[in-house]
Design a protein around this motif. Structure first.
Motif, short mmCIF file in Angstrom:
data_model
loop_
_atom_site.label_atom_id
_atom_site.label_comp_id
_atom_site.label_asym_id
_atom_site.label_seq_id
_atom_site.Cartn_x
_atom_site.Cartn_y
_atom_site.Cartn_z
N VAL A 45 0.85 -1.19 0.00
CA VAL A 45 0.00 0.00 0.00
C VAL A 45 0.88 1.24 0.00
O VAL A 45 1.62 1.49 0.94
N THR A 46 0.81 2.00 -1.08
CA THR A 46 1.60 3.22 -1.21
C THR A 46 0.67 4.33 -1.64
O THR A 46 -0.40 4.07 -2.20
N PRO A 47 1.07 5.55 -1.38
CA PRO A 47 0.25 6.68 -1.82
C PRO A 47 -0.08 6.60 -3.31
O PRO A 47 -1.23 6.81 -3.70
N ALA B 272 3.45 8.82 3.57
CA ALA B 272 3.23 7.38 3.43
C ALA B 272 3.15 6.71 4.80
O ALA B 272 2.30 5.85 5.04
N HIS B 273 4.04 7.08 5.69
CA HIS B 273 4.06 6.48 7.03
C HIS B 273 2.76 6.78 7.78
O HIS B 273 2.21 5.92 8.46
N ASP B 274 2.29 8.00 7.63
CA ASP B 274 1.05 8.39 8.29
C ASP B 274 -0.12 7.58 7.74
O ASP B 274 -1.01 7.16 8.50
N LEU B 275 -0.11 7.35 6.46
CA LEU B 275 -1.17 6.53 5.85
C LEU B 275 -1.19 5.14 6.47
O LEU B 275 -2.24 4.64 6.89
N LYS B 276 -0.03 4.54 6.56
CA LYS B 276 0.05 3.19 7.13
C LYS B 276 -0.38 3.19 8.59
O LYS B 276 -1.08 2.28 9.05
#
Lengths: 190, 190
Positions: free
Chosen positions: A27-29, A50-54
DNA sequence: CTAATTTGCCTAAAGTCATTAGGCAAACGT
DNA sequence: ACGTTTGCCTAATGACTTTAGGCAAATTAG
């Protein structure tokens, strides 16, 4: 610039679905943006990086997991509660492998504190009330159960048990029985 | 063009050290090249691609882990062997967090077959010889032990036990005692 | 109803990676 | 001495992450 918005939640939810389809790691932006039919840069209105998304997907997964576990143990006690909890955990992992992987994502301390992790240990302690354990033994048992569940489900997801007999289901049932027996008869410290 | 070479091993070993320093996830061809004082493209003589690099680090870690475990259980039996094995596992994880994370890396089936995974289960079975279990119970027990060890060490590495009393070491000792008791008295299937 | 604000998205651009292709020099075995 | 192997390099491509600044529709306020 909208740090939060009704669309932010939609993004995280879509990210969770994407994780189940292609794996949490993948899962990537950019992939998520593709899936949403949106330019990659546009996601940065809803997610810091990206880290915040995860992290947000992980927090969502932890909440969902706590929800299904809570529903499973409601009105049960003893081995019934233990099995229901464990099965809820395992079923969720099989139904939502990406979300489950997300739930294991290493959160930074502040995110971890705001996570549903607390609900999880509270539920475990609730289950253990059905057994005769001291306060300290309860902590040890919580840690043991957490280890077994996350370890077993993790190894199972990695295919660790798929190439040898007997079927994983059989070991799972036996292990739950063994854990119940152990909790009913926890040894005194040597 | 050199698919293998004496330098290939050096690259993988450096990758393992890098993993311990910055985390397995963060090990990338470019970072490793930087560390080796070499251009990124040069690594591709020794490693097929990023995934192959991670796979090779994982295989190295699995070998090392099997080595220390084998040394630990040599000449021991029963609970002694169980504790020695478990402690070897946990000590390795604390000494080499990146390598340990690598050992959990999901290998594709052919790589998994060529891995030291077989040695691990053989050793577990050897330990279980000290207990009175049927063949099938032994399999269940191997799966339980694998789950507990990988689960506990994983949660511990993620900081899961660091913010609550008692100290992790105490739970670990207690859990080993509990597992020993369980193995000495594995319940009959219900 | 209209004006200010918020929301959600876009283009542009810079920096980093992974990966492939082709070449060069030193070491090495014959 | 000579061909081969080994280890590395430059160059180039395409993808990904992230920041900056802008624009239009929806929403809220006066």
């Amino acid at each position: 610039m909208a740090k939060t918005g009704p669309a932010a939640e939609r993004v995280v939810r879509a990210g969770a679905e994407l994780a189940d389809e292609i794996g949490f790691e993948q899962v990537t932006p950019s992939e998520l943006a593709r899936r949403l039919g949106v330019r990659t840069a546009s996601l940065y209105s809803h997610v810091r990086n990206a880290h915040d998304l995860k992290t947000k997907i992980a927090l969502l997964a932890l909440e969902e997991l706590a929800d299904v576990a809570a529903a499973a143990i409601a009105g049960r006690a003893g081995k019934d509660a233990l099995s229901a909890f464990a099965n809820a955990y395992r079923d969720y992992a099989r139904r939502h492998p990406g979300r489950f992987a997300a739930a294991q994502f290493r959160l930074d301390p502040d995110a971890a504190a705001a996570s549903a992790g607390v609900r999880h240990s509270r539920m475990m302690r609730a289950i253990l009330r059905g057994y005769d354990l001291t306060e300290v033994q309860q902590t040890h048992a919580v840690r043991l159960l957490g280890s077994v569940f996350s370890g077993y489900v993790g190894l199972e997801a990695a295919g660790g048990f798929s190439h040898s007999a007997p079927a994983s289901q059989e070991s799972w049932t036996e292990i739950l029985g063994a854990l119940d027996a152990l909790l009913r008869n926890w040894p005194a410290p040597s």
